[in-house]
Design a protein around this motif. Sequence first.
Motif, PDB file in Angstrom:
ATOM      1  N   GLY A  66       0.714  -1.412  -0.112  1.00 41.40           N
ATOM      2  CA  GLY A  66      -0.059   0.078   0.041  1.00 41.40           C
ATOM      3  C   GLY A  66       0.784   1.226  -0.031  1.00 41.40           C
TER       4      GLY A  66
ATOM      5  N   SER B 150      -4.330  -3.024   1.996  1.00 44.10           N
ATOM      6  CA  SER B 150      -4.633  -2.517   0.424  1.00 44.10           C
ATOM      7  C   SER B 150      -5.313  -3.514  -0.592  1.00 44.10           C
ATOM      8  CB  SER B 150      -3.046  -2.166  -0.001  1.00 44.10           C
ATOM      9  OG  SER B 150      -2.896  -1.157   0.719  1.00 44.10           O
TER      10      SER B 150
ATOM     11  N   VAL C  79      -8.114  -2.283  -2.934  1.00 43.35           N
ATOM     12  CA  VAL C  79      -8.030  -1.541  -4.241  1.00 43.35           C
ATOM     13  C   VAL C  79      -8.599  -2.285  -5.485  1.00 43.35           C
ATOM     14  CG1 VAL C  79      -6.180  -0.660  -5.701  1.00 43.35           C
ATOM     15  CG2 VAL C  79      -5.769  -0.470  -3.349  1.00 43.35           C
TER      16      VAL C  79
ATOM     17  N   GLU D 142      -2.599   9.144   1.134  1.00 46.64           N
ATOM     18  CA  GLU D 142      -3.196   7.887   1.490  1.00 46.64           C
ATOM     19  C   GLU D 142      -4.598   7.788   1.504  1.00 46.64           C
ATOM     20  OE1 GLU D 142      -2.045   4.712   5.039  1.00 46.64           O
ATOM     21  OE2 GLU D 142      -2.288   6.875   5.666  1.00 46.64           O
TER      22      GLU D 142
END
Length: 422
Positions: free
Chosen positions: A224, A381, A384, A311
């Motif tokens: 990430g 992450s 995503v 972020e």
Amino acid sequence: MSAMPLPVAACGIDFGTSNSTAGWSRPGQRALLPLEDDKLTLPSVIFFHAEDAHVSYGRAALADYLDGHEGRLMRSLKSLLGTSMMDEHTEVAGRAVPFQDLLAQFIGELKRRAERAAGREFTRAVLGRPVFFVDDDASADQRAQDTLEEIARKTGLRDIAFQYEPIAAAFDYESQISREELVLVVDIGGGTSDFTLIRVGPERAGRAERRDDILASGGVHIGGTDFDKALSLASMMPMLGLGSLLKSGREMPSSPYFNLATWHTINQAYTRKAWAQLAELHRDAADKPKLERLQSLVRERAGHWLALQVEEAKISLSGASVAHIDIGRIAAGETVTLHRAELDRAIDALVTSVEQTVSRLLVDAGITASAIDTVFFTGGSSGVPLLRERVLALTPQARCVEGDLFGSIGAGLALDAQRKFS
């Protein structure tokens, strides 16, 4: 009827690049221990206050930094394992401190909070580790694990075992199912992407030795924070002068921008030498307003603030098509609008590397995609969209299951600690 296993004085510790957890396996209770108020995760962040000797951790550290307290913020310390920086020092409150001591300070605090929540001391632990701390270098990878073990012993842990993080996540998933499955675990953390192809099921769960159940494991040093860096370089740093020209016609040096886009090197942008170089670049810049934004960012020591905005935008774009970043702190009244397509373009090459790693894993295991029952996603992450779409395209017949993105590994490590130390 067999007796329920008694809890052992051993914990599982998931020291993560972005977030950390600790777990203790007990019959009938959740494994993860509260580490910050009632939260089960502790962001892997330390803030050293300049005014006094106070040190804050986790969400409190981020809050202190964002509230404007003078001091030094450090995040993504796990990313240093396996690099030459682990043998170096950094300046904290006017003194040189080894990076190893900083990692020991955070892991020690993590252990103390776990012990406070459990009401007992832990001297034995299973620590999670990525499949590869270092890609394509077995000796460097082993040194990274040895370094982490040495650091963990400084915190009072005496008996230490390691487990690959995706295997730990598989153990957590296994505790929730009622039949045997062939599972592809996809763990996309802050610093690495790790994968395991493993057979799980109720009859296998009690076995002390699980080596034969693991068909293949693999990983790549992409996570990430790399997505954050790529998005920052593509969307934010050009506003600060990346890609612009000097009066000579040469392109602006990229090193200040890469430092500011990378969590564990942001502080390098604040040194006297870096500031002097920035002043020289400003004198030679063809587009001075962009360099003035960059100077403002560095003068305000707002690099971590900008990284947090990027972020948060990445996280927002995982669930929405548009995100907005208020950059008023360095450019009065300005807002940046980002679209999902920009994130996809920025991380496309990284996602391709992850996709190729999964493809190689299936080949190495000698398994066809149609044989996989479930793809189990974990890690902050793994949500995503582009990454998830690419991985699922490799296994179109498999069921998609989302685990606890931040807690599956810690819970699985606690189960492994129960098995290993009972």
